[in-house]
Design a protein around this motif. Structure first.
Motif, PDB file in Angstrom:
ATOM      1  N   ILE A   1     -10.808 -11.102  -0.092  1.00 56.70           N
ATOM      2  CA  ILE A   1     -11.153  -9.682  -0.170  1.00 56.70           C
ATOM      3  C   ILE A   1     -10.092  -8.935  -0.970  1.00 56.70           C
ATOM      4  N   LYS A   2      -8.831  -9.157  -0.644  1.00 58.59           N
ATOM      5  CA  LYS A   2      -7.756  -8.472  -1.379  1.00 58.59           C
ATOM      6  C   LYS A   2      -7.787  -8.817  -2.863  1.00 58.59           C
ATOM      7  N   ASN A   3      -7.937 -10.099  -3.174  1.00 58.82           N
ATOM      8  CA  ASN A   3      -7.978 -10.517  -4.577  1.00 58.82           C
ATOM      9  C   ASN A   3      -9.198  -9.948  -5.291  1.00 58.82           C
ATOM     10  N   GLY A   4     -10.350  -9.945  -4.618  1.00 58.63           N
ATOM     11  CA  GLY A   4     -11.561  -9.401  -5.211  1.00 58.63           C
ATOM     12  C   GLY A   4     -11.434  -7.912  -5.510  1.00 58.63           C
ATOM     13  N   LEU A   5     -10.838  -7.176  -4.582  1.00 59.23           N
ATOM     14  CA  LEU A   5     -10.626  -5.747  -4.804  1.00 59.23           C
ATOM     15  C   LEU A   5      -9.672  -5.496  -5.965  1.00 59.23           C
ATOM     16  N   LEU A   6      -8.623  -6.286  -6.051  1.00 51.06           N
ATOM     17  CA  LEU A   6      -7.675  -6.138  -7.169  1.00 51.06           C
ATOM     18  C   LEU A   6      -8.343  -6.408  -8.511  1.00 51.06           C
ATOM     19  N   ASP A   7      -9.346  -7.289  -8.516  1.00 60.47           N
ATOM     20  CA  ASP A   7     -10.082  -7.566  -9.751  1.00 60.47           C
ATOM     21  C   ASP A   7     -10.973  -6.394 -10.163  1.00 60.47           C
ATOM     22  N   ILE A   8     -11.395  -5.581  -9.198  1.00 62.04           N
ATOM     23  CA  ILE A   8     -12.318  -4.481  -9.474  1.00 62.04           C
ATOM     24  C   ILE A   8     -11.596  -3.175  -9.800  1.00 62.04           C
ATOM     25  N   ILE A   9     -10.553  -2.877  -9.037  1.00 60.16           N
ATOM     26  CA  ILE A   9      -9.955  -1.542  -9.137  1.00 60.16           C
ATOM     27  C   ILE A   9      -8.989  -1.413 -10.315  1.00 60.16           C
ATOM     28  N   ASP A  10      -8.684  -0.179 -10.639  1.00 58.26           N
ATOM     29  CA  ASP A  10      -7.627   0.156 -11.580  1.00 58.26           C
ATOM     30  C   ASP A  10      -6.460   0.647 -10.727  1.00 58.26           C
ATOM     31  N   GLU A  11      -5.400  -0.143 -10.652  1.00 56.81           N
ATOM     32  CA  GLU A  11      -4.278   0.179  -9.779  1.00 56.81           C
ATOM     33  C   GLU A  11      -3.551   1.461 -10.185  1.00 56.81           C
ATOM     34  N   GLU A  12      -3.828   1.960 -11.366  1.00 53.63           N
ATOM     35  CA  GLU A  12      -3.221   3.213 -11.821  1.00 53.63           C
ATOM     36  C   GLU A  12      -4.024   4.432 -11.359  1.00 53.63           C
ATOM     37  N   GLU A  13      -5.281   4.234 -10.971  1.00 50.45           N
ATOM     38  CA  GLU A  13      -6.160   5.357 -10.628  1.00 50.45           C
ATOM     39  C   GLU A  13      -6.757   5.288  -9.227  1.00 50.45           C
ATOM     40  N   ASP A  14      -6.900   4.110  -8.669  1.00 47.86           N
ATOM     41  CA  ASP A  14      -7.611   3.917  -7.412  1.00 47.86           C
ATOM     42  C   ASP A  14      -6.641   3.636  -6.265  1.00 47.86           C
ATOM     43  N   SER A  15      -7.129   3.882  -5.047  1.00 48.49           N
ATOM     44  CA  SER A  15      -6.315   3.653  -3.859  1.00 48.49           C
ATOM     45  C   SER A  15      -7.151   2.968  -2.782  1.00 48.49           C
ATOM     46  N   ILE A  16      -6.592   1.892  -2.235  1.00 50.43           N
ATOM     47  CA  ILE A  16      -7.215   1.191  -1.113  1.00 50.43           C
ATOM     48  C   ILE A  16      -6.138   0.987  -0.060  1.00 50.43           C
ATOM     49  N   ILE A  17      -6.475   1.323   1.178  1.00 51.47           N
ATOM     50  CA  ILE A  17      -5.555   1.092   2.292  1.00 51.47           C
ATOM     51  C   ILE A  17      -6.219   0.110   3.237  1.00 51.47           C
ATOM     52  N   ILE A  18      -5.474  -0.935   3.594  1.00 52.22           N
ATOM     53  CA  ILE A  18      -5.984  -1.974   4.481  1.00 52.22           C
ATOM     54  C   ILE A  18      -5.133  -1.992   5.745  1.00 52.22           C
ATOM     55  N   TYR A  19      -5.811  -1.897   6.882  1.00 55.99           N
ATOM     56  CA  TYR A  19      -5.148  -1.989   8.178  1.00 55.99           C
ATOM     57  C   TYR A  19      -5.534  -3.325   8.808  1.00 55.99           C
ATOM     58  N   PRO A  20      -4.635  -4.310   8.798  1.00 54.15           N
ATOM     59  CA  PRO A  20      -4.955  -5.598   9.429  1.00 54.15           C
ATOM     60  C   PRO A  20      -4.483  -5.621  10.893  1.00 54.15           C
ATOM     61  N   PHE A  21      -5.307  -6.185  11.752  1.00 52.54           N
ATOM     62  CA  PHE A  21      -4.969  -6.363  13.161  1.00 52.54           C
ATOM     63  C   PHE A  21      -5.171  -7.832  13.488  1.00 52.54           C
TER      64      PHE A  21
END
Length: 87
Positions: free
Chosen positions: A45-65
């Motif tokens: 999931i993390k790798n897939g999101l990194l492939d989609i987003i633009d790290e200069e413009e987008d923001s994703i916050i992940i809370y793992p439990f």
């Protein structure tokens, strides 16, 4: 493990992110997904999101439990997608 993912994505990529996350997690409300995943799926999931987003413009916050029992949930107002229907 249980994860909660929230995101703020530029409009031209938001449908890709939403479609990708729907393959792995449950939609809870606008820009929020959660669910139980294995450690390897979490990494995918993390790798897939990194492939989609633009790290200069987008923001994703992940809370793992480690366990779902660690998640305490309080909903104020209307619950758009009740979690008890999917667990």
């Amino acid at each position: 493990m249980y994860v909660i993912i929230v995101y703020d994505i530029k409009v031209e990529r938001v449908n890709k992110v939403k479609s990708f996350l729907r393959q792995h997690l449950f939609w809870i409300q606008n820009s929020v997904f959660e669910g139980e995943v294995s450690r390897s799926e979490f990494q995918k999931i993390k790798n897939g999101l990194l492939d989609i987003i633009d790290e200069e413009e987008d923001s994703i916050i992940i809370y793992p439990f480690e366990f779902f029992s660690e998640v305490e949930r309080t909903v104020l107002g209307v619950e758009k997608s009740p979690i008890d229907e999917i667990l």
